[in-house]
Design a protein around this motif. Sequence first.
Motif, PDB file in Angstrom:
ATOM      1  N   GLY A 263       0.600  -1.690  -0.088  1.00 35.64           N
ATOM      2  CA  GLY A 263      -0.124  -0.073   0.053  1.00 35.64           C
ATOM      3  C   GLY A 263       1.299   1.297  -0.307  1.00 35.64           C
ATOM      4  O   GLY A 263       1.936   0.862   0.739  1.00 35.64           O
ATOM      5  N   ASP A 264       0.235   2.415  -0.068  1.00 36.53           N
ATOM      6  CA  ASP A 264       0.609   3.889  -0.459  1.00 36.53           C
ATOM      7  C   ASP A 264       0.308   4.247   0.725  1.00 36.53           C
ATOM      8  O   ASP A 264       0.020   5.079   1.527  1.00 36.53           O
ATOM      9  N   PHE A 265       1.758   4.316   1.683  1.00 34.36           N
ATOM     10  CA  PHE A 265       1.947   4.301   3.024  1.00 34.36           C
ATOM     11  C   PHE A 265       1.222   6.001   3.160  1.00 34.36           C
ATOM     12  O   PHE A 265       1.094   6.698   4.139  1.00 34.36           O
ATOM     13  N   THR A 282     -10.356   2.503   5.796  1.00 32.61           N
ATOM     14  CA  THR A 282      -8.326   3.446   4.925  1.00 32.61           C
ATOM     15  C   THR A 282      -6.998   3.056   5.118  1.00 32.61           C
ATOM     16  O   THR A 282      -6.043   2.520   5.509  1.00 32.61           O
ATOM     17  N   ASP A 283      -7.405   1.673   6.309  1.00 33.13           N
ATOM     18  CA  ASP A 283      -6.148   1.030   6.705  1.00 33.13           C
ATOM     19  C   ASP A 283      -5.663   0.107   5.645  1.00 33.13           C
ATOM     20  O   ASP A 283      -6.573  -0.842   5.507  1.00 33.13           O
ATOM     21  N   VAL A 284      -4.825  -0.080   5.390  1.00 36.21           N
ATOM     22  CA  VAL A 284      -3.781  -0.948   4.638  1.00 36.21           C
ATOM     23  C   VAL A 284      -2.583  -1.921   5.496  1.00 36.21           C
ATOM     24  O   VAL A 284      -2.616  -1.221   6.404  1.00 36.21           O
ATOM     25  N   ILE A 285      -2.102  -2.650   4.562  1.00 36.35           N
ATOM     26  CA  ILE A 285      -0.886  -3.463   5.462  1.00 36.35           C
ATOM     27  C   ILE A 285      -0.186  -2.391   5.967  1.00 36.35           C
ATOM     28  O   ILE A 285       0.521  -2.452   7.348  1.00 36.35           O
ATOM     29  N   ASP A 286       0.788  -1.384   5.013  1.00 35.89           N
ATOM     30  CA  ASP A 286       1.624  -0.534   5.605  1.00 35.89           C
ATOM     31  C   ASP A 286       1.600  -0.028   7.332  1.00 35.89           C
ATOM     32  O   ASP A 286       2.483   0.234   7.616  1.00 35.89           O
TER      33      ASP A 286
END
Length: 334
Positions: A263-265, A282-286
């Motif tokens: 993901g785009d941090f 909105t949360d992604v792995i990064d």
Amino acid sequence: MLSKENSAMSGETSQAALSGALSRKPKAKSFVGRELHHFWRNRELFLLSLPGVVYKLIFAYLPMVGLIIAFKKYRYDKGIFGSDWAGLDNFKYLFTGDAAWRITRNTVLYNAAYMILTTCIALLFAVLLNEIRAKWTKVYQTSLFLPHFLSWVLVGYIAYAFLNHSEGFLNGMLASFGVNPISWYQKPGVWPVILVIFHIWKAVGFSTLIYFAGIMGINSEYYEAAKIDGATKRQMAVSITIPLLSPLVIIMLILSIGGMFRGDFGLHYFIPNNSGFIYGTTDVIDTYVYRSLRELGNVGMSAATGLYQSVVGLVLVLLANGIVKKINPDHSLW
């Protein structure tokens, strides 16, 4: 008689020697020999590439030694090599937590939306740029490409200026129409649209210039022949421009697929302002790993996540390139 026999024998001997010499194949060089020969023939080019090779070696390959942190219970006092082995325990935190499915889903879906929408809009803008007069082309190119150089921190402040509850531009516009202000940072449902808009605004210019450069390389005779046949601008774009750009588009898509699990941090941390109310959308792995690292200090888990994302990205690139190669070998990356 003897002289004739001697001359005949000598002729046969020389012919046999010649045929033997021709039949003998030159000894094949070893792999190391071939590489050394190739290196020596192109020594000037290798010398020119030396700074880039050294840069990659120092900043890309040597740090890969630190990947063993992903399999260790890292302690600062013991160092990388002195820390105890943890096996796959660092990977369990990412896959067994309550948020595992949510962050994986968000990462994949967001990246798929970014990739598809950015490609389509960039192709549209590239075609439109090709139809603009030359004196205005530079103006539009600069306008499209400028957001690419802005950091996500700065863009986050721009987003806050628009979305602030009390003094934001959008709520000010709504108030002028008699609509109550909206708490944007507490509304999870609107954030997929907001994040996609900001990503396209920042990234579409770079892709547009790449496709526009590809259009510049298309032979103008195709368009001249189409004009003679009475083709419209739309027909030329659909029948000439898009098909001839398809190899470039496929290469760009293959490279983008490699980042599906990364993901785009900056986008997902600074634009939502790290608001806990909207983590669900909105949360992604990064961002999840960053907060976990900041709160728990688990360096091994962070390294395990990075390794997992890199391996999955490599597998996706190989699969995508393999599928494209089966369909059309000319459009594959290698």
